[in-house]
Every structure is written in C-alpha cells, then in structure tokens.
Design a protein around this motif. Sequence first.
Motif, PDB file in Angstrom:
ATOM      1  N   GLU A   1       0.834  -1.206   0.000  1.00 16.52           N
ATOM      2  CA  GLU A   1       0.000   0.000   0.000  1.00 16.52           C
ATOM      3  C   GLU A   1       0.863   1.248   0.000  1.00 16.52           C
ATOM      4  OE1 GLU A   1      -3.243  -0.718   3.191  1.00 16.52           O
ATOM      5  OE2 GLU A   1      -1.732  -2.283   3.480  1.00 16.52           O
ATOM      6  N   GLY A   2       0.328   2.325  -0.584  1.00 17.68           N
ATOM      7  CA  GLY A   2       0.984   3.614  -0.516  1.00 17.68           C
ATOM      8  C   GLY A   2       1.992   3.837  -1.631  1.00 17.68           C
ATOM      9  N   GLN A   3       2.578   5.029  -1.620  1.00 18.69           N
ATOM     10  CA  GLN A   3       3.548   5.435  -2.624  1.00 18.69           C
ATOM     11  C   GLN A   3       4.754   6.062  -1.934  1.00 18.69           C
ATOM     12  OE1 GLN A   3       3.180   4.964  -5.940  1.00 18.69           O
ATOM     13  NE2 GLN A   3       1.177   3.995  -5.682  1.00 18.69           N
ATOM     14  N   GLY A   4       5.931   5.847  -2.527  1.00 17.91           N
ATOM     15  CA  GLY A   4       7.139   6.465  -1.999  1.00 17.91           C
ATOM     16  C   GLY A   4       8.216   5.440  -1.725  1.00 17.91           C
ATOM     17  N   PRO A   5       9.227   5.790  -0.919  1.00 20.35           N
ATOM     18  CA  PRO A   5      10.271   4.829  -0.543  1.00 20.35           C
ATOM     19  C   PRO A   5       9.648   3.613   0.137  1.00 20.35           C
ATOM     20  CG  PRO A   5      10.857   7.054   0.147  1.00 20.35           C
ATOM     21  CD  PRO A   5       9.433   7.115  -0.295  1.00 20.35           C
ATOM     22  N   VAL A   6      10.272   2.461  -0.045  1.00 19.37           N
ATOM     23  CA  VAL A   6       9.704   1.209   0.473  1.00 19.37           C
ATOM     24  C   VAL A   6      10.007   1.061   1.965  1.00 19.37           C
ATOM     25  CG1 VAL A   6       9.737  -1.308   0.321  1.00 19.37           C
ATOM     26  CG2 VAL A   6       9.853   0.078  -1.771  1.00 19.37           C
ATOM     27  N   LEU A   7       8.962   0.717   2.728  1.00 22.23           N
ATOM     28  CA  LEU A   7       9.072   0.379   4.144  1.00 22.23           C
ATOM     29  C   LEU A   7       8.453  -0.997   4.333  1.00 22.23           C
ATOM     30  CD1 LEU A   7       9.621   1.022   7.146  1.00 22.23           C
ATOM     31  CD2 LEU A   7       7.391   2.192   7.196  1.00 22.23           C
ATOM     32  N   VAL A   8       9.256  -1.954   4.781  1.00 27.86           N
ATOM     33  CA  VAL A   8       8.794  -3.320   5.016  1.00 27.86           C
ATOM     34  C   VAL A   8       8.578  -3.511   6.512  1.00 27.86           C
ATOM     35  CG1 VAL A   8       9.363  -5.777   4.797  1.00 27.86           C
ATOM     36  CG2 VAL A   8       9.998  -4.178   2.971  1.00 27.86           C
ATOM     37  N   LEU A   9       7.424  -4.069   6.886  1.00 24.67           N
ATOM     38  CA  LEU A   9       7.037  -4.237   8.285  1.00 24.67           C
ATOM     39  C   LEU A   9       6.882  -5.717   8.615  1.00 24.67           C
ATOM     40  CD1 LEU A   9       4.224  -1.495   8.436  1.00 24.67           C
ATOM     41  CD2 LEU A   9       6.654  -1.222   8.972  1.00 24.67           C
ATOM     42  N   LEU A  10       7.529  -6.169   9.691  1.00 20.53           N
ATOM     43  CA  LEU A  10       7.472  -7.562  10.126  1.00 20.53           C
ATOM     44  C   LEU A  10       6.891  -7.644  11.539  1.00 20.53           C
ATOM     45  CD1 LEU A  10      10.977  -8.868   8.952  1.00 20.53           C
ATOM     46  CD2 LEU A  10       8.829  -8.789   7.666  1.00 20.53           C
ATOM     47  N   HIS A  11       5.812  -8.388  11.686  1.00 18.88           N
ATOM     48  CA  HIS A  11       5.120  -8.512  12.973  1.00 18.88           C
ATOM     49  C   HIS A  11       5.849  -9.460  13.916  1.00 18.88           C
ATOM     50  CE1 HIS A  11       3.650 -12.587  12.131  1.00 18.88           C
ATOM     51  NE2 HIS A  11       3.347 -12.180  10.910  1.00 18.88           N
ATOM     52  N   GLY A  12       5.342  -9.542  15.146  1.00 15.86           N
ATOM     53  CA  GLY A  12       5.936 -10.375  16.171  1.00 15.86           C
ATOM     54  C   GLY A  12       5.335 -11.762  16.238  1.00 15.86           C
ATOM     55  N   VAL A  13       5.799 -12.537  17.206  1.00 14.62           N
ATOM     56  CA  VAL A  13       5.375 -13.925  17.350  1.00 14.62           C
ATOM     57  C   VAL A  13       3.892 -13.998  17.702  1.00 14.62           C
ATOM     58  CG1 VAL A  13       6.002 -14.077  19.805  1.00 14.62           C
ATOM     59  CG2 VAL A  13       5.989 -16.139  18.391  1.00 14.62           C
ATOM     60  N   ALA A  14       3.197 -14.960  17.081  1.00 18.33           N
ATOM     61  CA  ALA A  14       1.761 -15.215  17.292  1.00 18.33           C
ATOM     62  C   ALA A  14       0.889 -14.055  16.857  1.00 18.33           C
ATOM     63  CB  ALA A  14       1.485 -15.579  18.753  1.00 18.33           C
TER      64      ALA A  14
ATOM     65  N   GLY B   1       0.739   7.669   3.036  1.00 15.26           N
ATOM     66  CA  GLY B   1       0.827   8.839   2.173  1.00 15.26           C
ATOM     67  C   GLY B   1       2.249   9.199   1.791  1.00 15.26           C
ATOM     68  N   SER B   2       3.226   8.661   2.525  1.00 18.73           N
ATOM     69  CA  SER B   2       4.623   9.011   2.288  1.00 18.73           C
ATOM     70  C   SER B   2       5.490   7.822   1.885  1.00 18.73           C
ATOM     71  CB  SER B   2       5.233   9.633   3.556  1.00 18.73           C
ATOM     72  OG  SER B   2       4.490  10.743   3.994  1.00 18.73           O
TER      73      SER B   2
ATOM     74  N   ASP C   1      -1.770  -1.939  11.305  1.00 24.04           N
ATOM     75  CA  ASP C   1      -2.839  -1.130  10.688  1.00 24.04           C
ATOM     76  C   ASP C   1      -2.667   0.357  10.986  1.00 24.04           C
ATOM     77  OD1 ASP C   1      -4.026  -3.327   9.538  1.00 24.04           O
ATOM     78  OD2 ASP C   1      -5.680  -3.465  10.986  1.00 24.04           O
ATOM     79  N   GLY C   2      -2.372   0.686  12.237  1.00 20.06           N
ATOM     80  CA  GLY C   2      -2.235   2.091  12.619  1.00 20.06           C
ATOM     81  C   GLY C   2      -1.075   2.765  11.922  1.00 20.06           C
ATOM     82  N   TRP C   3       0.035   2.079  11.782  1.00 20.66           N
ATOM     83  CA  TRP C   3       1.191   2.631  11.076  1.00 20.66           C
ATOM     84  C   TRP C   3       0.873   2.860   9.600  1.00 20.66           C
ATOM     85  CZ3 TRP C   3       6.991   1.568  12.035  1.00 20.66           C
ATOM     86  CH2 TRP C   3       7.322   1.891  13.367  1.00 20.66           C
ATOM     87  N   VAL C   4       0.185   1.917   8.997  1.00 23.46           N
ATOM     88  CA  VAL C   4      -0.145   2.062   7.582  1.00 23.46           C
ATOM     89  C   VAL C   4      -1.044   3.272   7.371  1.00 23.46           C
ATOM     90  CG1 VAL C   4      -1.294   0.983   5.608  1.00 23.46           C
ATOM     91  CG2 VAL C   4       0.203  -0.384   7.080  1.00 23.46           C
ATOM     92  N   ASP C   5      -2.046   3.436   8.221  1.00 19.41           N
ATOM     93  CA  ASP C   5      -2.930   4.603   8.102  1.00 19.41           C
ATOM     94  C   ASP C   5      -2.138   5.901   8.195  1.00 19.41           C
ATOM     95  OD1 ASP C   5      -5.108   2.941   7.867  1.00 19.41           O
ATOM     96  OD2 ASP C   5      -5.733   3.137   9.966  1.00 19.41           O
ATOM     97  N   GLU C   6      -1.137   5.936   9.054  1.00 23.32           N
ATOM     98  CA  GLU C   6      -0.377   7.151   9.295  1.00 23.32           C
ATOM     99  C   GLU C   6       0.695   7.408   8.238  1.00 23.32           C
ATOM    100  OE1 GLU C   6       0.339  10.612  11.524  1.00 23.32           O
ATOM    101  OE2 GLU C   6      -1.259   9.110  11.780  1.00 23.32           O
ATOM    102  N   LEU C   7       1.252   6.354   7.632  1.00 26.40           N
ATOM    103  CA  LEU C   7       2.450   6.495   6.813  1.00 26.40           C
ATOM    104  C   LEU C   7       2.262   6.239   5.323  1.00 26.40           C
ATOM    105  CD1 LEU C   7       4.998   4.663   9.179  1.00 26.40           C
ATOM    106  CD2 LEU C   7       4.665   7.127   8.915  1.00 26.40           C
TER     107      LEU C   7
END
Length: 323
Positions: free
Chosen positions: A55-68, A83-84, A75-81
């Motif tokens: 999702e989104g446009q701009g430099p790539v940011l890859v997000l890795l969740h935690g165990v379980a 756009g950039s 979701d909150g980070w994606v909503d906030e970021l």
Amino acid sequence: MKSIQLLLMISLLALTGCASMGVGSRPLSELTQNYTNEQSKFLAVDDLVIHYRDEGQGPVLVLLHGVASSLHTWDGWVDELKGSYRIIRLDLPAHGLTGPDPKMERYNIGYMVDKLDKFLNKLGVNKMSLAGNSLGGYISWNYALHRPDRVEKLILLDSAGYPQDMPFIMDFASWPVIGEMSTLMMPRFMVGMNVRAAYGDDSKVDDKLVHRYHDLTLRPGNREGLVNVFRTMKEQSDNPHLGDRVTEIRVPTLLIWGEEDDWVPLDIMERFRRDLANVSVITYEGVGHMPMEELPVQSARDARSFLQTGKIFTLPAATASGD
C-alpha cells in the motif's frame, strides 16, 4: 510458580464453554474472507503461499510482525504512513493467513531470512527501510546483516536479540505434551491473556482484537506451526552468542520500546543500544511489548521522523496519552 499457573489454567479450562475452546480449525476460506481486504495479495515462495499487503507510494518500508501475531498489527502505522511510503507487510511463516511451511519442524533464523529475501526478490524490491517487532525485529536485524546492500534504515520495536527468559505462555506451550495439546486446542481466554500481557494498558484490548488473534491461530496448521516457532525460540533463548553479530550492523537504527514490556524488557534494549554503532532510542511510558498497536499514531510519527532525517537522537520517555 509454574505449577500454580498450570493449575490455574487447568481450572479455567474446566470452566470455559466449548464455543471458545479453539478445538478444531476454522476454514481457510472463512478466515480469508474475514481478514483480507482489497490490498491483500498472495505470493508463492517455494512451497509457501505468503499473504501480504502492498500500500501507498514512496520509498519502500517493510514491516514484520511479532510472534503469534499477523500483518494486522501494523494497521495504525499504515494509516499514518502510507501517504509518504510504499508499505509492504506480510504474515510470516506459521502465522496469519500464510500458515505453516509443510516441510518445516523448526523455524530458525536462516530459514526466516531466506524466505524474506526470496519474497522481496519476487516483488522486485532492492532498497528498503525495515521495521520489526519482537520476532519480526529479530528477523529484521539479521536480514540487515544478510543484505546490507538493501536495508537503508532499521527500526526495532521491542526486538528479540539476546538471551532472556521466555514469556511464560510461550514457554508453557513449548513444553513436551503441553505443546502437543496446544496443537489440538487453543482456548480464546488464553489468547486473550497473552494479548493483555503484551499491553502496558490492557484496557486497550477489546473483544474484537482478541477474536482476531484467536481466529488466526485457528487457521489450519497454525497451532502446530506456532508450537514449532515457540520451540525454536526456546532453544535459542539461552544461547549466549545470540546477539554477537549486532555489533556488525552499520545501518542507522532506531530502537522503539515500551517501558512496561515484560516480554523483552528494557535491559535487552540497553544491550542493543550498547552494541549498535549508529543508534537512536525512543521509549514510551506505560506501553508494553507492541507500541505500534498500543500507541500507533505517536510511534508511527516518531518512525517517520527517523526515516526522514536519519538523525541520531535520544528522547526522554514519552507518555501514552496522546493517542
């Protein structure tokens, strides 16, 4: 202490209704309908079909969740970021809608790094910033060592990386016999206890959040996969050389930590701070193991500030009252 906790859990099991006991699996088609959206995609990597969102446009940011957990933790980070940044997040092997790798009995770090690398290759991603929480943080910093040519900035949120005691619920599920029982039954109340224990302010944990975590453990194969993940973590938790290579990381790194994290406590953060060559630190008062869930807006804004400036700074503890 463990025997008392075990007796408590057995008593609670006896009092819990069958509807929430987590016996059997939820159909993958039903879970896919409930936990995907228009951004959800699936990509085959070897024998694993990985659920991800791009999702989104701009430099790539890859997000890795935690165990379980699952990609929904961001979701909150994606909503906030979004756009950039172009934000790519995925359900790790043995988690979420991705599910287990049928060939794996242990999910060691070499396997996790290799799967991430092949996934990014298939997407044609050559440069990125990488953020990971807990197990995802452990994978992130090891990936930065494996592919320093790709990772431009690194964000570690309550990341694993040094020897420590396992959180009780994960240690418990890794025991012989108990682990096998966990593959057959995963009561919702135990999942709720686990999520609440990860939050500094458990009043933020509502039924919808617990249902999501519980539902995704019931994906076919995930309970067996998670027990194997727990056992892999258990085997590594007392490895005295676990964090030896942290000193080799040269990429600018931001440590984001909840001050009330009992799972990966502040003394682990201090070891990262000591060993990293290029490090910034932010801690949050009253926040637990998952700042991106518990304090999504503030933690995302702090991450954006670091990603945009790359400056090395240390801030005093922030409060959780702003979200």
